[in-house]
Scaffold this motif. Structure first.
Motif, short mmCIF file in Angstrom:
data_model
loop_
_atom_site.label_atom_id
_atom_site.label_comp_id
_atom_site.label_asym_id
_atom_site.label_seq_id
_atom_site.Cartn_x
_atom_site.Cartn_y
_atom_site.Cartn_z
N ARG A 1 -1.96 -6.75 3.26
CA ARG A 1 -1.20 -7.51 2.70
C ARG A 1 -1.35 -8.83 3.69
O ARG A 1 -1.59 -8.96 4.72
CB ARG A 1 0.30 -7.21 2.48
CG ARG A 1 0.26 -5.93 1.50
CD ARG A 1 1.86 -6.00 1.04
NE ARG A 1 2.85 -6.23 1.88
CZ ARG A 1 3.36 -5.23 2.62
NH1 ARG A 1 3.38 -4.11 2.49
NH2 ARG A 1 4.24 -5.80 3.44
N ALA B 1 4.15 -1.72 -1.94
CA ALA B 1 4.36 -2.63 -3.15
C ALA B 1 4.49 -2.01 -4.19
O ALA B 1 4.23 -0.57 -4.38
CB ALA B 1 3.33 -3.55 -3.01
N THR B 2 4.64 -2.72 -5.44
CA THR B 2 4.78 -2.12 -6.57
C THR B 2 3.65 -2.63 -7.73
O THR B 2 3.33 -4.05 -7.08
CB THR B 2 5.97 -2.21 -7.35
OG1 THR B 2 6.41 -3.78 -7.53
CG2 THR B 2 7.20 -1.64 -6.53
N THR C 1 4.05 -4.68 -10.34
CA THR C 1 4.37 -6.01 -10.61
C THR C 1 4.29 -6.76 -9.51
O THR C 1 4.35 -8.16 -9.83
CB THR C 1 5.63 -5.87 -11.38
OG1 THR C 1 6.50 -5.16 -10.63
CG2 THR C 1 5.28 -5.14 -12.60
N SER C 2 4.89 -6.25 -8.33
CA SER C 2 4.94 -7.36 -7.25
C SER C 2 3.86 -7.42 -6.64
O SER C 2 3.70 -8.79 -6.16
CB SER C 2 5.85 -6.62 -6.11
OG SER C 2 5.18 -5.61 -5.58
N ILE C 3 2.78 -6.93 -6.85
CA ILE C 3 1.59 -7.18 -6.11
C ILE C 3 0.49 -8.03 -7.03
O ILE C 3 -0.42 -8.58 -6.69
CB ILE C 3 0.66 -5.92 -5.46
CG1 ILE C 3 -0.25 -6.34 -4.38
CG2 ILE C 3 0.16 -5.16 -6.66
CD1 ILE C 3 -0.61 -5.05 -3.79
N LYS D 1 -1.14 -11.34 -6.46
CA LYS D 1 -0.94 -11.71 -4.61
C LYS D 1 -2.28 -11.81 -4.25
O LYS D 1 -3.35 -10.88 -4.83
CB LYS D 1 0.14 -10.81 -4.13
CG LYS D 1 1.42 -10.88 -4.69
CD LYS D 1 2.00 -12.25 -4.23
CE LYS D 1 3.37 -12.05 -4.34
NZ LYS D 1 4.00 -11.90 -5.90
#
Length: 802
Positions: free
Chosen positions: A517, A579-580, A582-584, A587
């Motif tokens: 990340r 991460a999840t 939706t969160s990644i 990104k």
């Protein structure tokens, strides 16, 4: 004297024909199964033993920070060592060299080739028929097996000739410098073309394939073998390797391990964590099955012999009265046992000859009895047979020879107190049968589960074609690949088309730990990611669902590798990045130092089957042509295949059309479990058949002993059903006891076997209930037949005086 013993033995066996036949059939079947299995065990144990330098040969393995030991190594390190402990080494690269061979305008697809050092023929015993292995030190040279030489040129006199090989490194001409004998079937190395490893040091090849430099410590596509000097210890050499490895940037977190080549096929034990080519557990299971089946047959002999001892007590008494010594009686009864066992062995040899081909097809090996002549297991088997034959006959021989002649002539020995032994052996026999039946049910249940479970993708009606090798270095290749894709996609029976770097069930393109990340500076522990190169139609063709985001566009898959800016991850990779989905989404992450955006997350699917946990996967967009996959309708299949083949040969001339169906190839990885299922089914059927033969004999003997009792009961009004139940209940009780003994043992054993699968069924009570019910039903039918037959006898005949 000997002739007299043989006559008496033959007369006794003939007089008790039913019992003799039961024993003979049971022993013959048990010996047949044991011989066939012993062939397999001998073959598996013989792997690599023909190498004279075997005790000093080791394979270099690499243990990563996750604790996994793999067959790849950091071979470049061997070039940086000056260890007196190492007397020789060989680097070998299998798989990456496969491609299309062209000889005199004829093409052949090659799948058993490898790049290797010339020292391959020094470390390993693969005798040369002609030429010199030292010539393999030069680039663009090749050594052929005798089989391959005949296939390509029609002769083994081919040194000095040349062939063309087109693979991922382009189309190159190789000079044939040696021909070697075909590698034996019991060799873990099975290579028909040995290509010079020096070829891969060509600057042109390295420039376009930086990973392929065989001198680099990161070239983990290679396997390295070393020969240690006498008196060198493995631990000392490992320590020196690892000390050197830690000074190199790419090896700081890994450890080198040495695996003895003598253990690389089956391993040193069941707990050996090093990778192997074979399956030691399977060998042990096969050996155990062979011994158990043979024991069941010998127990039949002991059971029936002890039962018959009450009938032969008067014979022994008379012979003792007229002067027979105990040793003479023992010799006679042991002689009867040996005659029966030797006859069974001769019959078994005939049966093995008849069943050899079907057995070879089942286990996919080319075996024969001749392998036992060159194996220690043949001698062990012979000694076990002699010991079993003697011991199975010894009990009866010593019991009968110890009879008191006066007591036996008065009929005192007729009530034998040996019933407990017969009952114990019957319980043991049926415990084995129930265990094998239950194990068969569980193996089949697990196999059915793996073949039927929702994998998170669709493999039905998917035609997978191997991509072309000839012409890959042509400037028009990409145009032809696009043309083929468009032409196939326009066929009415094709609903989708994808080209990828690999396919489900076959593996991935490579692995990497450098996925981070943006807020990470270094990879954490256990961060190995699998990489699959695919196009914009991969997820649609294999019906892999998106959890969020989108798939690649066609334009994104046409960018050069260094210009790729988007990737798709699976849910396991997202979780590994903490991460999840939706969160990644949206990104940016770092992939081997290259910034890429996560545009989609696919739901987890079983890319490698249910034996392994779902790996974190990075899907990399490229128009790779290693594999083509077309979703087609299966009606008029041959016609459709012919149409696709015509297009393939038009766009890729000189390339053989090779294909398979995705579901068949995927399920092929379960062939070991399929063999388990089939072998357990045969073993279970054979064991219960032999056990029931003995049960039939005991039931007949029991009915014969109670003939007068049955006659009296019939006169007093007992029905056939009542009499049958009376004769059967004791045997039913023994089967139920066998069930109680078998359940806990099989439960524990199969629970441990299932642990090797990341996804597996649980052991259910109904499996044992079913195994017990099946065994009980077969036993009841066996005993019931004899019981009803006896109960129907006219009581007048039963009550007649002897």
């Amino acid at each position: 004297m000997l002739q007299n013993y043989l006559k008496i033995a033959w007369r006794s066996l003939w007089k008790n024909r039913l019992f003799s036949m039961v024993n003979l059939v049971g022993l013959a079947l048990g010996l047949t199964a044991s011989l066939l299995i012993l062939e397999y065990v001998s073959f598996e144990k013989s792997f690599n033993t023909f190498h004279p330098q075997l005790p000093s040969l080791y394979r270099i393995l690499m243990k990563d920070q996750a604790g996994t030991t793999q067959g790849s190594s950091a071979p470049g390190i061997i070039l940086r060592t000056d260890f007196p402990e190492i007397k020789g080494y060989c680097r070998l690269a299998e798989g990456i060299s496969n491609g299309i061979i062209t000889v005199a305008n004829q093409t052949f697809r090659e799948e058993h080739s490898a790049y290797a050092d010339a020292s391959l023929f020094e470390l390993f015993h693969f005798p040369l028929l002609s030429g010199s292995a030292q010539e393999l030190k030069k680039p663009l040279t090749v050594a052929l097996s005798a089989h391959q030489a005949r296939t390509l040129f029609g002769s083994t006199d081919v040194v000095g000739k040349s062939l063309s090989l087109a693979n991922q490194f382009g189309k190159l001409e190789y000079a044939v410098v040696a021909v070697y004998e075909n590698m034996p079937e019991n060799s873990d190395l099975q290579v028909d073309l040995v290509l010079s490893l020096a070829t891969l040091q060509n600057p042109t090849i390295v420039a376009s394939n930086s990973w392929v430099d065989p001198t680099g410590v990161g070239a983990q596509f290679l396997t390295t073998y070393v020969r240690l000097a006498p008196q060198s210890t493995v631990s000392h050499v490992e320590a020196k390797f690892n000390a050197l490895l830690k000074t190199l940037p790419t090896g700081a977190t890994d450890e080198i391990r040495l695996q003895a080549v003598s253990f690389q096929h089956l391993g040193s034990s069941l707990n050996d964590s090093y990778p192997t080519y074979g399956n030691l557990g399977f060998v042990y299971i096969m050996t155990g099955i062979a011994l158990l089946i043979l024991l069941i047959a010998w127990f039949n002999y002991v059971n029936l012999s002890t039962a018959l001892s009450t009938k032969r007590s008067k014979e022994v008494g008379v012979r003792k009265v007229i002067g027979a010594h105990r040793n003479q009686l023992i010799t006679q009864f042991l002689g009867e046992s040996m005659i029966l066992n030797l006859t069974a062995l001769l019959l078994a040899l005939v049966l093995v000859d008849l069943l050899q081909i079907p057995f070879n097809l089942l286990i996919k090996k080319n075996l024969s009895l001749s392998i036992l002549l060159h194996s220690a297991f043949g001698l062990y088997g012979l000694l076990f047979f002699i010991a079993g034959s003697v011991l199975s006959g010894a009990y009866t021989a010593f019991i009968l020879s110890s009879i008191n002649p006066i007591l036996s002539l008065k009929g005192g020995f007729l009530k034998s107190g040996r019933a407990w032994l017969r009952q114990s052996l019957v319980v043991f026999q049926f415990s084995i049968s129930i265990a094998l039946i239950a194990a068969t049910f569980i193996v089949y249940h697990q196999l059915h589960y793996m073949q039927r479970k929702n994998l998170g993708m669709n493999l039905q009606q998917l035609l997978v074609m191997q991509g072309p090798e000839v012409g890959r270095d042509d400037s028009l290749f990409q145009d032809r690949a696009v043309g083929f894709r468009n032409a196939v996609s326009q066929l009415a029976f094709v609903s989708s088309f994808s080209n990828t770097g690999n396919v489900p069930g076959n593996g991935f393109n490579f692995s990497t730990e450098n996925v981070l990340r943006t807020d990470q500076t270094t990879a954490g522990a256990h961060t190995s990611y699998k990489v699959l190169i695919c196009d914009d139609q991969y997820f649609k063709t294999y019906d892999i669902a998106l959890a969020t985001g989108r798939a690649f566009t066609k334009g994104e898959t046409e960018k050069p590798w260094r210009n790729v800016a988007q990737v798709v991850l699976n849910e396991a990779a997202v979780a590994r990045l903490s991460a999840t989905p939706t969160s990644i989404l949206g990104k940016t992450i770092s992939f081997n130092g290259q910034a890429v955006e996560v545009i989609g997350v696919v739901k987890n699917y079983h890319h490698l089957g249910l034996k392994e946990v779902i790996q974190p996967i990075v899907f990399w967009p490229q128009q790779n042509t290693t594999y083509f996959t077309a979703q087609i309708s299966t009606d008029q299949l041959q016609k459709h295949l012919s149409q696709i083949q015509t297009l393939y040969e038009r766009f890729f001339p000189g390339n053989p059309f090779s294909f398979h169906f995705a579901d068949e190839q995927f399920n092929y990885q379960y062939q070991t479990e399929q063999q388990y299922s089939e072998l357990f089914t045969l073993a279970a059927g054979l064991s219960i058949f032999i056990a029931c033969l003995g049960l039939l004999g005991l039931a007949a003997f029991s009915a014969e002993q109670r003939t007068k009792e049955i006659g009296i009961r019939k006169v007093l009004g007992a029905s056939v059903v009542q009499l049958s139940a009376m004769l059967s209940k004791d045997f039913v009780r023994l089967v139920l006891i066998a069930l109680l003994l078998a359940v806990p043992l099989v439960w524990l054993a199969m629970e441990r076997w299932l642990e090797q699968f990341a996804y597996h069924v649980s052991v259910q009570w109904w499996i044992f209930a079913g195994a017990g019910l099946l065994t009980l039903t077969i036993a009841l039918l066996t005993v019931g037949y004899q019981s009803i037959r006896t109960a129907l006898i006219n009581p007048v005949k039963s009550l007649k005086s002897e």
